[in-house]
Design an enzyme around this catalytic site. Structure first.
Site, PDB file in Angstrom:
ATOM      1  N   CYS A  82       0.840  -1.192   0.000  1.00 29.32           N
ATOM      2  CA  CYS A  82       0.000   0.000   0.000  1.00 29.32           C
ATOM      3  C   CYS A  82       0.875   1.241   0.000  1.00 29.32           C
ATOM      4  O   CYS A  82       2.069   1.191   0.296  1.00 29.32           O
ATOM      5  CB  CYS A  82      -0.921   0.000   1.224  1.00 29.32           C
ATOM      6  SG  CYS A  82      -0.022   0.014   2.783  1.00 29.32           S
TER       7      CYS A  82
ATOM      8  N   ASP B 209      48.731  -4.524  12.328  1.00 26.59           N
ATOM      9  CA  ASP B 209      47.867  -5.469  13.038  1.00 26.59           C
ATOM     10  C   ASP B 209      48.786  -6.393  13.835  1.00 26.59           C
ATOM     11  O   ASP B 209      49.973  -6.535  13.518  1.00 26.59           O
ATOM     12  CB  ASP B 209      47.051  -6.257  12.018  1.00 26.59           C
ATOM     13  CG  ASP B 209      46.354  -7.457  12.637  1.00 26.59           C
ATOM     14  OD1 ASP B 209      45.620  -7.269  13.619  1.00 26.59           O
ATOM     15  OD2 ASP B 209      46.574  -8.578  12.140  1.00 26.59           O
TER      16      ASP B 209
ATOM     17  N   ASP C 284      46.461  -8.815   7.877  1.00 27.99           N
ATOM     18  CA  ASP C 284      46.373 -10.108   7.187  1.00 27.99           C
ATOM     19  C   ASP C 284      44.995 -10.736   7.210  1.00 27.99           C
ATOM     20  O   ASP C 284      44.744 -11.696   6.493  1.00 27.99           O
ATOM     21  CB  ASP C 284      47.359 -11.104   7.823  1.00 27.99           C
ATOM     22  CG  ASP C 284      46.849 -11.634   9.148  1.00 27.99           C
ATOM     23  OD1 ASP C 284      46.421 -10.818   9.995  1.00 27.99           O
ATOM     24  OD2 ASP C 284      46.863 -12.859   9.329  1.00 27.99           O
TER      25      ASP C 284
ATOM     26  N   ASP D 113      40.867  -7.000   9.058  1.00 26.92           N
ATOM     27  CA  ASP D 113      41.739  -5.889   8.662  1.00 26.92           C
ATOM     28  C   ASP D 113      41.314  -5.244   7.341  1.00 26.92           C
ATOM     29  O   ASP D 113      41.849  -4.185   6.978  1.00 26.92           O
ATOM     30  CB  ASP D 113      43.187  -6.376   8.518  1.00 26.92           C
ATOM     31  CG  ASP D 113      43.741  -6.922   9.825  1.00 26.92           C
ATOM     32  OD1 ASP D 113      43.404  -6.360  10.879  1.00 26.92           O
ATOM     33  OD2 ASP D 113      44.501  -7.911   9.786  1.00 26.92           O
TER      34      ASP D 113
END
Length: 744
Positions: free
Chosen positions: A3, A419, A620, A624
């Protein structure tokens, strides 16, 4: 959609998403079109999905249209390159005449028309993207590399056509010109090749997003009333659905554990190297791996808002928000092109109205000569030749350059963000600490533990088995093996009941563990996973397992620091674990950011960039990928996840963090070579353009004193223009080749 009020509800919900100006919903197709506010980038799929689901509907995203457009553009460039390169080579060979071994019977007229026929498709089919780009720039009253290519090649092609036709407005008196089509053809072919390589890089960026979404399975096993299970498409999973997840399967969407216990490998999402025990009430992430036991999970999100979808969204946002590197050639062209055109018009005006004479050069000839001499042959070679040689130098060092822009940008970074898991550390469990009971031999304790763990697929079990095998310890048969999810394993080894697992589980089984609890707490504070070993209810010793620092990590940090770079560490592990690794690697405590999730890593990169830092991120894992895409330079470990590699411009083929320092040094040398190349390119242009403009002609014309002696009237005919451009190009290529012998 059923609707108009439903449509209005969804449109209002979408319009409230940050950056969205308006939204319209198609009732027939059930699709929505979103218009972003000026200055905003691509819409955030997670935010849009949340708005739609809050309005009571399910959001399903289709990326096929955009990806299909990128693929179509890449195919178009590939076709134009495939047509232009061989034709340009043929034009070059044919232009050499008899020197290329062509038949002497081929008359100059026939050769000229053949050159015209071969050059025509290169100029207007291969060169169409540059003509279109130059027109778009002209409408903005701007100039870029497209303008330089278009103006230079059209001038060279037009002059060659005029020479073929013998147009008298172009030739005047004794100042005639020969047809020279090879310049325009070769420039278009080489620049097209570079554009095609850039399009391949864009395709890899889209592939990274697809790989992230592929982390989640395509289907989910849902539990129906009565205990029956049914496999349904992932898109059909709604919040509140009970999912049945077997050992070894990926968890489809985010949720909460309802019953049962297991260990979950979340390393690809959070960077946490240790398997995480999960029990009733614990949260699990979509895309992570259920390791040991079956789980019943109640979904808290649909596929469009799962952890994998959020990471994909972060990668897309990073790629959309980070504009491509502005090439130095483009910035120079913005000034160089208008200046060259102005000089050409001025020279034509001077020779046409102020220095008219029957022996003088034709104004149109002067105008075309200036534009030809300014052709971006050396300018177009300055960057790609240096990048090509730098790429080869990097490859010999074990570094894969996936993007020329990344190699250029690496030399400008001032901050390197590492990291932890899998980058500075090895990313897998190893036995690093042992404490046998006073009267027990360490090897005997390890042999019993490894024999019991031999049938376990858990990372701790694998680490103990590898350690025993490395020491040459015998394998003792294990009977009645049983794995207890999230607790440990047990079995009959050498006639005794052996347990290997958490101290809490051993204590609950009747083993006295009080004497080992202080050591276990100290090891845990350092980020180690602690496993106790018991035999027939007697504690034999403790095993500490953790993630060891990679060989060369400390040397890599020291090398980067000597280069004047700031080195930082970001990790999803606990702050204590990250600080311990940073201490071993030589990273100061204030440069450690932990614990931090995938979105947090990307946000940290953006924060550093807002503070005017140029950031290289080295990682890696899947977690990351957003940070790799958001950084000025993404450097992926080749031993890591495919998604990380696809998101990065540079890949270290050996698991050696020291390669990150080497690639930055190679980039600095490459950038220095590019600057030298640009100097030589502009040196020849600066020297040759005034000659093309006829500045020396008044002093060297036939009526002068010096001209007859030199045998030259001071005008740059096509042969002289070609010689100047060839000399410039040879200088650029030779300087780039010097980079291959550079000691890094």
């Amino acid at each position: 959609m059923h609707c108009a009020s439903c449509v209005a509800t969804v449109e209002k919900a979408l319009a409230r998403v940050p950056g969205v100006e308006s939204a319209s919903v198609n009732l027939a197709s059930g699709s929505a079109h979103v218009t972003m506010k000026s200055g905003s980038f691509a819409p955030d799929p997670v935010a849009l999905a949340a708005a739609v689901e809050k309005a009571g509907y399910r959001a399903v995203f289709r990326r096929e249209r955009r990806e299909a457009q990128e693929e179509s553009e890449a195919r178009d460039l590939a076709r134009r390159t495939a047509v232009s390169l061989p034709l340009a080579a043929a034009v070059m060979i044919l232009s050499m005449g008899d020197g290329a071994g062509l038949p002497r019977s081929l008359s100059p007229e026939v050769r000229n028309w053949l050159l015209f026929a071969l050059s025509l498709p290169v100029q207007f089919y291969g060169g169409w993207p540059f003509l279109r780009g130059a027109y778009a720039a002209a409408r903005r009253l701007a100039a870029d590399m497209n303008t330089l290519v278009a103006v230079g090649t059209l001038s060279a092609f037009g002059a060659a056509v005029a020479a073929v036709l013998g147009w008298k407005g172009f030739n005047k008196g004794p100042h005639t010109h020969a047809a020279s089509f090879e310049t325009a053809a070769m420039i278009i072919a080489f620049v097209l090749l570079g554009r095609w390589l850039e399009s391949r890089a864009k395709e890899r960026a889209s592939e990274a997003v697809r790989r992230i979404l592929d982390l989640s399975p395509k289907t989910a096993r849902v539990e129906r009333p009565g205990g029956q299970t049914e496999e349904i498409p992932l898109d059909a999973v709604e919040a509140g659905t009970i999912l049945a997840i077997r050992p070894g399967e990926r968890i489809p969407v985010d949720g909460l554990v309802v019953s049962e216990r297991s260990s979950v490998d979340e390393s690809m999402m959070t960077g946490e190297s240790r398997p995480v025990p999960k029990g009733p009430g614990d949260a699990v992430l979509g895309g992570t791996v259920n390791l040991s036991g079956a789980l019943r999970v109640r979904s808290t999100a649909g596929a469009a808002t799962s952890a994998a979808a959020r990471i994909a969204s972060l990668v897309e946002a990073a790629q959309g928000a980070k504009p491509p590197l502005a090439r130095l050639a483009d910035r120079v062209a913005a000034v160089f092109v208008p200046a060259v055109i102005a000089l050409a018009l001025l020279a034509a005006f001077v020779w046409g109205f102020l220095a008219r004479g029957p022996e003088g050069p034709a104004p149109l000839s002067i105008f075309i000569a200036v534009l030809i001499i300014a052709c971006p042959c050396a300018l177009g070679l300055a960057t790609p030749t240096a990048v090509l040689v730098g790429t080869g130098l990097a490859a010999r060092r074990g570094i894969l350059v996936r993007s020329g822009d990344a190699l250029e940008a690496a030399g400008r970074v001032d901050t390197v963000l590492f990291d932890k898991t899998g980058t500075l550390t090895e990313g897998r469990f190893r036995l690093v600490q042992e404490r046998p009971a006073e009267d027990r031999a360490a090897d005997r304790v390890l042999a019993l533990a490894a024999s019991c763990e031999r049938f376990s697929g858990h990372p701790i079990g694998q680490a103990l088995t590898e350690a025993a095998r490395a020491r040459g310890l015998p394998e003792i048969p294990c009977d009645h093996f049983e794995a207890n999810a999230g607790r440990g394993v047990e079995g009959q080894v050498d006639g005794a009941h052996v347990r290997v697992g958490t101290l809490e589980w051993l204590a609950a089984s009747g083993t006295a563990t009080a004497s080992a609890e202080e050591t276990a707490r100290a090891w845990a504070a350092k980020g180690l996973s602690v496993a106790g070993v018991s035999r027939d209810g007697e504690l034999l010793g403790l095993m500490g397992l953790g993630d060891a620092l990679r060989p060369g990590a400390r040397q890599a940090v020291a090398m980067l620091t000597r280069m004047g770079l700031s080195v930082r560490l970001a990790s999803g592990d606990s702050a204590r674990t990250a600080q311990d690794v940073a201490l071993q690697a030589g990273i100061p405590p204030e440069a450690v950011h932990a614990p931090i999730l995938p979105g947090g890593k990307a946000a940290l990169v953006e924060k550093l960039r807002r503070e005017a830092h140029r950031v290289a991120f080295v990682g890696d894992g899947v977690n990351d990928a957003p940070a790799l895409a958001a950084a000025d330079v993404g450097i992926a470990m080749g031993s890591g996840a495919d998604i990380a590699i696809e998101s990065a411009g540079l890949t270290l083929l050996r698991p050696d963090p020291g390669l990150a320092a080497e690639v930055i040094a190679i980039s600095r040398a490459t950038r220095a070579t590019i600057r030298q190349n640009l100097f030589w390119a502009f040196f020849y242009n600066a020297a040759a353009i005034p000659i093309a403009a006829g500045v020396l002609h008044p002093f060297l014309r036939s009526g002068g004193v010096v001209g007859p002696i030199l045998g030259w009237e001071g005008l740059a005919d096509p042969m002289l223009a070609s010689l100047a451009m060839a000399t410039s190009s040879v200088s650029v290529v030779a300087n780039s080749l010097r980079l291959a012998r550079r000691r890094i």
